[in-house]
Scaffold this motif. Structure first.
Motif, PDB file in Angstrom:
ATOM      1  N   PRO A 174     -22.529  77.169 -54.744  1.00 59.28           N
ATOM      2  CA  PRO A 174     -23.387  75.998 -54.944  1.00 59.28           C
ATOM      3  C   PRO A 174     -23.716  75.710 -56.404  1.00 59.28           C
ATOM      4  O   PRO A 174     -23.986  74.563 -56.766  1.00 59.28           O
ATOM      5  N   GLN A 175     -23.676  76.724 -57.253  1.00 56.01           N
ATOM      6  CA  GLN A 175     -23.970  76.513 -58.676  1.00 56.01           C
ATOM      7  C   GLN A 175     -22.892  75.672 -59.353  1.00 56.01           C
ATOM      8  O   GLN A 175     -23.121  75.139 -60.431  1.00 56.01           O
ATOM      9  N   HIS A 176     -21.726  75.547 -58.737  1.00 55.13           N
ATOM     10  CA  HIS A 176     -20.620  74.794 -59.327  1.00 55.13           C
ATOM     11  C   HIS A 176     -20.451  73.395 -58.744  1.00 55.13           C
ATOM     12  O   HIS A 176     -19.490  72.709 -59.083  1.00 55.13           O
ATOM     13  N   ILE A 177     -21.367  72.986 -57.858  1.00 58.36           N
ATOM     14  CA  ILE A 177     -21.274  71.641 -57.289  1.00 58.36           C
ATOM     15  C   ILE A 177     -21.729  70.639 -58.339  1.00 58.36           C
ATOM     16  O   ILE A 177     -22.843  70.710 -58.849  1.00 58.36           O
ATOM     17  N   GLY A 178     -20.834  69.714 -58.674  1.00 61.35           N
ATOM     18  CA  GLY A 178     -21.147  68.696 -59.675  1.00 61.35           C
ATOM     19  C   GLY A 178     -21.610  67.396 -59.048  1.00 61.35           C
ATOM     20  O   GLY A 178     -22.454  66.695 -59.592  1.00 61.35           O
ATOM     21  N   HIS A 179     -21.057  67.057 -57.881  1.00 60.98           N
ATOM     22  CA  HIS A 179     -21.488  65.861 -57.163  1.00 60.98           C
ATOM     23  C   HIS A 179     -21.206  66.034 -55.676  1.00 60.98           C
ATOM     24  O   HIS A 179     -20.390  66.861 -55.276  1.00 60.98           O
ATOM     25  N   TYR A 183     -21.385  63.291 -52.156  1.00 58.23           N
ATOM     26  CA  TYR A 183     -21.764  61.997 -51.597  1.00 58.23           C
ATOM     27  C   TYR A 183     -21.009  61.744 -50.300  1.00 58.23           C
ATOM     28  O   TYR A 183     -19.958  62.311 -50.045  1.00 58.23           O
ATOM     29  N   GLU A 184     -21.608  60.890 -49.467  1.00 61.79           N
ATOM     30  CA  GLU A 184     -21.035  60.570 -48.165  1.00 61.79           C
ATOM     31  C   GLU A 184     -20.069  59.393 -48.293  1.00 61.79           C
ATOM     32  O   GLU A 184     -20.334  58.445 -49.036  1.00 61.79           O
ATOM     33  N   VAL A 185     -18.958  59.458 -47.568  1.00 55.48           N
ATOM     34  CA  VAL A 185     -17.939  58.419 -47.567  1.00 55.48           C
ATOM     35  C   VAL A 185     -17.842  57.854 -46.156  1.00 55.48           C
ATOM     36  O   VAL A 185     -17.749  58.622 -45.188  1.00 55.48           O
ATOM     37  N   LYS A 186     -17.881  56.548 -46.027  1.00 56.97           N
ATOM     38  CA  LYS A 186     -17.782  55.918 -44.714  1.00 56.97           C
ATOM     39  C   LYS A 186     -16.367  56.057 -44.166  1.00 56.97           C
ATOM     40  O   LYS A 186     -15.419  56.275 -44.909  1.00 56.97           O
ATOM     41  N   GLU A 187     -16.238  55.876 -42.843  1.00 62.25           N
ATOM     42  CA  GLU A 187     -14.913  55.962 -42.233  1.00 62.25           C
ATOM     43  C   GLU A 187     -14.009  54.855 -42.766  1.00 62.25           C
ATOM     44  O   GLU A 187     -14.476  53.777 -43.124  1.00 62.25           O
ATOM     45  N   LYS A 188     -12.726  55.153 -42.820  1.00 60.31           N
ATOM     46  CA  LYS A 188     -11.742  54.201 -43.317  1.00 60.31           C
ATOM     47  C   LYS A 188     -10.945  53.660 -42.135  1.00 60.31           C
ATOM     48  O   LYS A 188     -10.400  54.433 -41.344  1.00 60.31           O
ATOM     49  N   ILE A 189     -10.910  52.341 -42.029  1.00 60.34           N
ATOM     50  CA  ILE A 189     -10.195  51.708 -40.921  1.00 60.34           C
ATOM     51  C   ILE A 189      -8.985  50.959 -41.474  1.00 60.34           C
ATOM     52  O   ILE A 189      -9.112  50.140 -42.374  1.00 60.34           O
ATOM     53  N   GLU A 190      -7.827  51.281 -40.928  1.00 59.75           N
ATOM     54  CA  GLU A 190      -6.583  50.611 -41.301  1.00 59.75           C
ATOM     55  C   GLU A 190      -5.892  50.136 -40.041  1.00 59.75           C
ATOM     56  O   GLU A 190      -5.737  50.907 -39.085  1.00 59.75           O
ATOM     57  N   TYR A 191      -5.496  48.899 -40.035  1.00 64.60           N
ATOM     58  CA  TYR A 191      -4.787  48.301 -38.899  1.00 64.60           C
ATOM     59  C   TYR A 191      -5.573  48.449 -37.593  1.00 64.60           C
ATOM     60  O   TYR A 191      -5.016  48.701 -36.537  1.00 64.60           O
ATOM     61  N   GLY A 192      -6.896  48.338 -37.684  1.00 57.24           N
ATOM     62  CA  GLY A 192      -7.747  48.388 -36.508  1.00 57.24           C
ATOM     63  C   GLY A 192      -8.044  49.771 -35.967  1.00 57.24           C
ATOM     64  O   GLY A 192      -8.691  49.908 -34.943  1.00 57.24           O
ATOM     65  N   THR A 248     -18.016  63.856 -46.184  1.00 61.36           N
ATOM     66  CA  THR A 248     -18.708  64.061 -47.457  1.00 61.36           C
ATOM     67  C   THR A 248     -17.708  64.577 -48.467  1.00 61.36           C
ATOM     68  O   THR A 248     -16.864  65.402 -48.152  1.00 61.36           O
ATOM     69  N   ARG A 249     -17.812  64.099 -49.684  1.00 57.73           N
ATOM     70  CA  ARG A 249     -16.957  64.580 -50.769  1.00 57.73           C
ATOM     71  C   ARG A 249     -17.816  65.446 -51.696  1.00 57.73           C
ATOM     72  O   ARG A 249     -18.858  65.012 -52.170  1.00 57.73           O
ATOM     73  N   ILE A 250     -17.356  66.683 -51.914  1.00 59.85           N
ATOM     74  CA  ILE A 250     -18.034  67.617 -52.803  1.00 59.85           C
ATOM     75  C   ILE A 250     -17.133  67.848 -54.005  1.00 59.85           C
ATOM     76  O   ILE A 250     -15.997  68.292 -53.856  1.00 59.85           O
ATOM     77  N   GLY A 251     -17.647  67.565 -55.173  1.00 59.11           N
ATOM     78  CA  GLY A 251     -16.903  67.824 -56.403  1.00 59.11           C
ATOM     79  C   GLY A 251     -17.474  69.024 -57.117  1.00 59.11           C
ATOM     80  O   GLY A 251     -18.694  69.191 -57.197  1.00 59.11           O
ATOM     81  N   ILE A 273     -17.581  71.513 -60.619  1.00 59.38           N
ATOM     82  CA  ILE A 273     -17.456  71.334 -62.063  1.00 59.38           C
ATOM     83  C   ILE A 273     -16.294  72.104 -62.664  1.00 59.38           C
ATOM     84  O   ILE A 273     -15.923  71.873 -63.805  1.00 59.38           O
ATOM     85  N   THR A 274     -15.687  73.004 -61.886  1.00 60.73           N
ATOM     86  CA  THR A 274     -14.597  73.815 -62.419  1.00 60.73           C
ATOM     87  C   THR A 274     -13.226  73.173 -62.251  1.00 60.73           C
ATOM     88  O   THR A 274     -12.251  73.683 -62.773  1.00 60.73           O
ATOM     89  N   HIS A 275     -13.139  72.059 -61.500  1.00 60.47           N
ATOM     90  CA  HIS A 275     -11.855  71.384 -61.282  1.00 60.47           C
ATOM     91  C   HIS A 275     -12.030  69.874 -61.430  1.00 60.47           C
ATOM     92  O   HIS A 275     -13.093  69.337 -61.156  1.00 60.47           O
ATOM     93  N   ASN A 276     -10.985  69.208 -61.802  1.00 60.17           N
ATOM     94  CA  ASN A 276     -11.008  67.755 -61.903  1.00 60.17           C
ATOM     95  C   ASN A 276     -10.042  67.175 -60.869  1.00 60.17           C
ATOM     96  O   ASN A 276      -9.153  66.420 -61.177  1.00 60.17           O
ATOM     97  N   ASN A 277     -10.246  67.564 -59.601  1.00 65.32           N
ATOM     98  CA  ASN A 277      -9.326  67.144 -58.553  1.00 65.32           C
ATOM     99  C   ASN A 277      -9.931  66.099 -57.618  1.00 65.32           C
ATOM    100  O   ASN A 277      -9.369  65.808 -56.585  1.00 65.32           O
ATOM    101  N   GLY A 278     -11.099  65.566 -57.944  1.00 68.03           N
ATOM    102  CA  GLY A 278     -11.734  64.570 -57.087  1.00 68.03           C
ATOM    103  C   GLY A 278     -12.617  65.155 -56.015  1.00 68.03           C
ATOM    104  O   GLY A 278     -13.365  64.445 -55.377  1.00 68.03           O
ATOM    105  N   GLY A 279     -12.552  66.430 -55.800  1.00 67.64           N
ATOM    106  CA  GLY A 279     -13.439  67.085 -54.856  1.00 67.64           C
ATOM    107  C   GLY A 279     -12.808  67.397 -53.517  1.00 67.64           C
ATOM    108  O   GLY A 279     -11.661  67.064 -53.244  1.00 67.64           O
TER     109      GLY A 279
END
Length: 69
Positions: free
Chosen positions: A18-23, A25-34, A42-45, A47-53
């Motif tokens: 937990p000491q390395h959590i930089g961000h 946030y919650e992401v809504k569901e993604k709908i494609e083609y109905g 939830t996306r957890i980023g 601080i030790t990596h720059n991979n988007g979380g």
């Protein structure tokens, strides 16, 4: 050093310090083609990596409970 366990969208466990959590946030569901192509998550980023979380199933509130317990 404390680690919390969260679950990625595939159902596999991820252990995060937990000491390395930089961000977080919650992401809504993604709908494609109905159809839902990616469920709400939830996306957890860290601080030790720059991979988007990590994309996890737990909500930010559930993650905070794990951190504080």
């Amino acid at each position: 050093m404390k680690f919390i366990q969260v679950t990625n969208l595939s159902g596999d466990p991820i252990f995060i310090n937990p000491q390395h959590i930089g961000h977080m946030y919650e992401v809504k569901e993604k709908i494609e083609y109905g159809k839902v192509s990616k469920p709400k998550h939830t996306r957890i980023g860290v601080i030790t990596h720059n991979n988007g979380g990590f994309e996890v199933k737990e909500t930010p509130q559930e993650i905070m409970k794990k951190i504080n317990s």
